[in-house]
Design an enzyme around this catalytic site. Structure first.
Site, PDB file in Angstrom:
ATOM      1  N   GLY A 109       5.084 -54.174  11.558  1.00  0.00           N
ATOM      2  CA  GLY A 109       3.863 -53.699  12.219  1.00  0.00           C
ATOM      3  C   GLY A 109       2.869 -54.821  12.463  1.00  0.00           C
ATOM      4  N   ASN A 163       3.750 -54.090   6.046  1.00  0.00           N
ATOM      5  CA  ASN A 163       2.428 -53.725   6.568  1.00  0.00           C
ATOM      6  C   ASN A 163       2.450 -52.461   7.420  1.00  0.00           C
ATOM      7  OD1 ASN A 163      -0.400 -54.381   7.744  1.00  0.00           O
ATOM      8  ND2 ASN A 163       0.934 -54.351   9.542  1.00  0.00           N
ATOM      9  N   TYR A 173      -1.102 -39.251   3.229  1.00  0.00           N
ATOM     10  CA  TYR A 173      -1.325 -40.701   3.348  1.00  0.00           C
ATOM     11  C   TYR A 173      -1.647 -41.290   1.974  1.00  0.00           C
ATOM     12  CZ  TYR A 173      -3.363 -45.177   4.700  1.00  0.00           C
ATOM     13  OH  TYR A 173      -3.650 -46.518   4.814  1.00  0.00           O
ATOM     14  N   LYS A 204       0.596 -43.969  -0.343  1.00  0.00           N
ATOM     15  CA  LYS A 204       0.112 -45.270  -0.801  1.00  0.00           C
ATOM     16  C   LYS A 204       0.069 -45.326  -2.333  1.00  0.00           C
ATOM     17  CE  LYS A 204      -0.582 -47.165   3.297  1.00  0.00           C
ATOM     18  NZ  LYS A 204       0.152 -48.327   3.782  1.00  0.00           N
ATOM     19  N   ILE A 264     -11.057 -50.919   7.281  1.00  0.00           N
ATOM     20  CA  ILE A 264     -10.945 -52.194   8.003  1.00  0.00           C
ATOM     21  C   ILE A 264     -10.982 -51.915   9.509  1.00  0.00           C
ATOM     22  CG2 ILE A 264      -9.495 -54.265   8.318  1.00  0.00           C
ATOM     23  CD1 ILE A 264     -10.502 -53.893   5.408  1.00  0.00           C
TER      24      ILE A 264
HETATM   25  N1  LIG Z   1      -7.425 -50.152   8.895  1.00  0.00           N
HETATM   26  C1  LIG Z   1      -7.713 -49.641   7.725  1.00  0.00           C
HETATM   27  O1  LIG Z   1      -8.844 -49.199   7.480  1.00  0.00           O
HETATM   28  C2  LIG Z   1      -6.680 -49.628   6.622  1.00  0.00           C
HETATM   29  C3  LIG Z   1      -7.111 -49.316   5.341  1.00  0.00           C
HETATM   30  C4  LIG Z   1      -6.199 -49.299   4.295  1.00  0.00           C
HETATM   31  C5  LIG Z   1      -4.883 -49.592   4.543  1.00  0.00           C
HETATM   32  N2  LIG Z   1      -4.471 -49.877   5.797  1.00  0.00           N
HETATM   33  C6  LIG Z   1      -3.033 -50.161   5.972  1.00  0.00           C
HETATM   34  O2  LIG Z   1      -2.871 -51.364   6.679  1.00  0.00           O
HETATM   35  C7  LIG Z   1      -1.643 -51.330   7.398  1.00  0.00           C
HETATM   36  C8  LIG Z   1      -1.895 -51.774   8.833  1.00  0.00           C
HETATM   37  O3  LIG Z   1      -2.775 -50.867   9.446  1.00  0.00           O
HETATM   38  P1  LIG Z   1      -3.822 -51.283  10.574  1.00  0.00           P
HETATM   39  O4  LIG Z   1      -5.111 -50.679  10.208  1.00  0.00           O
HETATM   40  O5  LIG Z   1      -3.723 -52.720  10.841  1.00  0.00           O
HETATM   41  O6  LIG Z   1      -3.293 -50.391  11.780  1.00  0.00           O
HETATM   42  P2  LIG Z   1      -2.756 -50.758  13.228  1.00  0.00           P
HETATM   43  O7  LIG Z   1      -3.551 -51.775  13.913  1.00  0.00           O
HETATM   44  O8  LIG Z   1      -2.544 -49.446  13.887  1.00  0.00           O
HETATM   45  O9  LIG Z   1      -1.351 -51.411  12.870  1.00  0.00           O
HETATM   46  C9  LIG Z   1      -0.276 -50.680  12.422  1.00  0.00           C
HETATM   47  C10 LIG Z   1       0.949 -51.342  12.989  1.00  0.00           C
HETATM   48  O10 LIG Z   1       2.086 -50.724  12.441  1.00  0.00           O
HETATM   49  C11 LIG Z   1       3.036 -50.574  13.471  1.00  0.00           C
HETATM   50  N3  LIG Z   1       3.891 -49.463  13.128  1.00  0.00           N
HETATM   51  C12 LIG Z   1       3.563 -48.164  12.940  1.00  0.00           C
HETATM   52  N4  LIG Z   1       4.643 -47.450  12.667  1.00  0.00           N
HETATM   53  C13 LIG Z   1       5.685 -48.320  12.679  1.00  0.00           C
HETATM   54  C14 LIG Z   1       7.072 -48.179  12.480  1.00  0.00           C
HETATM   55  N5  LIG Z   1       7.629 -46.990  12.228  1.00  0.00           N
HETATM   56  N6  LIG Z   1       7.849 -49.279  12.557  1.00  0.00           N
HETATM   57  C15 LIG Z   1       7.317 -50.484  12.828  1.00  0.00           C
HETATM   58  N7  LIG Z   1       5.999 -50.681  13.040  1.00  0.00           N
HETATM   59  C16 LIG Z   1       5.210 -49.591  12.975  1.00  0.00           C
HETATM   60  C17 LIG Z   1       2.238 -50.369  14.756  1.00  0.00           C
HETATM   61  O11 LIG Z   1       2.930 -50.888  15.894  1.00  0.00           O
HETATM   62  P3  LIG Z   1       3.777 -49.972  16.885  1.00  0.00           P
HETATM   63  O12 LIG Z   1       2.879 -48.877  17.339  1.00  0.00           O
HETATM   64  O13 LIG Z   1       4.175 -50.919  17.965  1.00  0.00           O
HETATM   65  O14 LIG Z   1       4.943 -49.504  16.112  1.00  0.00           O
HETATM   66  C18 LIG Z   1       1.016 -51.235  14.492  1.00  0.00           C
HETATM   67  O15 LIG Z   1       1.173 -52.516  15.037  1.00  0.00           O
HETATM   68  C19 LIG Z   1      -1.110 -49.898   7.280  1.00  0.00           C
HETATM   69  O16 LIG Z   1      -0.109 -49.862   6.277  1.00  0.00           O
HETATM   70  C20 LIG Z   1      -2.324 -49.115   6.809  1.00  0.00           C
HETATM   71  O17 LIG Z   1      -1.963 -47.997   6.043  1.00  0.00           O
HETATM   72  C21 LIG Z   1      -5.333 -49.911   6.848  1.00  0.00           C
END
Ligand SMILES: NC(=O)c1ccc[n+]([C@@H]2O[C@H](COP(=O)([O-])OP(=O)(O)OC[C@H]3O[C@@H](n4cnc5c(N)ncnc54)[C@H](OP(=O)(O)O)[C@@H]3O)[C@@H](O)[C@H]2O)c1
Length: 290
Positions: free
Chosen positions: A53, A129, A195, A199, A228
């Site tokens: 991701g 990720n 969710y 986690k 984030i």
């Molecule tokens: N942003 C926050 O506030 C936050 C807080 C706590 C934890 N997190 C964690 O941080 C991580 C990244 O999140 P983010 O906030 O950066 O979100 P994001 O920008 O939406 O990135 C998530 C990425 O994961 C990819 N993805 C989703 N499902 C997938 C799959 N089945 N196979 C391969 N790739 C996949 C998506 O790409 P495609 O659509 O191209 O597949 C996307 O590039 C996640 O694990 C999330 O739970 C985020």
């Protein structure tokens, strides 16, 4: 509500508004984010990193930082356009992209071989990720399809991809590092949505595998980000002032993907070798007040 309660609630809202006015008066209508990005000077030179991701958000910020530190980086995702866009943005021969849906467990072996051919040698670091954020669906509203949708990425896909790579490391007697991107939601016992549960179980996996794999020279740690600024959170629905200033977070702002990337690079480095099976919270103090 009694008149005393109403007065107390009015005064507390008045005090909060006064604090906001004072902040805007002093700093303008933005929160200044003062972050430092440590330049290690090629600390990951010669290493190869796979980031699931990695086409956007936190994964992309980690990819950018790894490349700055000299690593060859492979980012995965389901959406080719997103990966191509990321590749154009980072504009580096060290970046490779591959369409790879982590939830499709039966494809892991073939995708892994494709990835290896792209990078040219075995991976040294895996960043789990890719994740699906599941909103705030609570226990009583939960449906089987929502549960499956989230767990097939955040749990099942992650577990079997990790197994696939760890097996190669163990057979090849190779050391490695794994960084699991969890969430502060996974550290809060009160979470009853899918969710948070996914986690929470990831944090357990980090701890268990951290212990199990340490004799093989494989290090496993995690990061639990708070809120984030990425595409997957509903920040776009917020009003601009709230976006800049979030009173729910003790540090009064949302975090940046680059702040998570800083921690990730530290955990990838040999400076973190004595940390085993830990999930480090990086949330501006959010979980302390719950
Ligand atoms: N942003 C926050 O506030 C936050 C807080 C706590 C934890 N997190 C964690 O941080 C991580 C990244 O999140 P983010 O906030 O950066 O979100 P994001 O920008 O939406 O990135 C998530 C990425 O994961 C990819 N993805 C989703 N499902 C997938 C799959 N089945 N196979 C391969 N790739 C996949 C998506 O790409 P495609 O659509 O191209 O597949 C996307 O590039 C996640 O694990 C999330 O739970 C985020």
């Amino acid at each position: 509500m009694s008149i005393i309660n109403k007065t107390i609630s009015f005064l507390s809202r008045l005090l909060q508004t006064a604090k906001m006015v004072r902040r805007y008066w002093r700093e303008g209508d933005v929160v200044r984010v003062n972050i430092a990005q440590i330049q290690y000077g090629g600390i990951l030179k010669g290493k190869s990193v796979i980031i699931t991701g990695g086409g956007s958000g936190i994964g992309l910020a980690i990819a950018r930082k790894c490349i700055k530190e000299g690593a060859t980086v492979l980012i995965t995702g389901r959406n080719k356009d997103k990966l191509v866009k990321a590749s154009k943005e980072l504009n580096s021969p060290l970046l490779k992209i591959i369409e790879w849906d982590v939830s499709k467990v039966s494809e892991h072996e073939s995708k892994y071989s494709e990835a290896l051919a792209l990078v040219g040698h075995q991976f040294d670091i895996l960043v789990n990720n890719a994740g699906m954020l599941g909103g705030n669906r609570q226990f009583l509203d939960l449906t089987e399809s929502v549960w499956d949708e989230i767990h097939k990425v955040n749990s099942k896909g992650l577990v079997f991809l990790t197994q696939c790579i760890v097996k190669k490391w163990i057979t090849g007697k190779q050391k490695g590092k794994i960084i699991n991107i969890s969430s502060m939601r996974g550290t809060l016992g009160v979470q009853d949505g899918p969710y948070g549960m996914s986690k929470w179980s990831l944090n357990g996996l980090t701890q268990g595998l951290g212990l199990k794999l340490v004799p093989y020279g494989i290090s496993v740690n995690g990061i639990a980000p708070g809120i984030i600024d990425t595409e997957s959170i509903a920040i776009k629905n917020m009003d601009a002032k709230e976006n800049a200033y979030l009173k729910e977070i003790p540090i009064s702002r949302i975090g940046l993907p680059e702040e998570i990337a800083e921690l990730a690079i530290f955990l990838m480095s040999d400076a973190a070798n004595y940390i085993v099976g830990q999930t480090i919270i990086c949330d501006g103090g959010y979980t302390l007040k719950v």
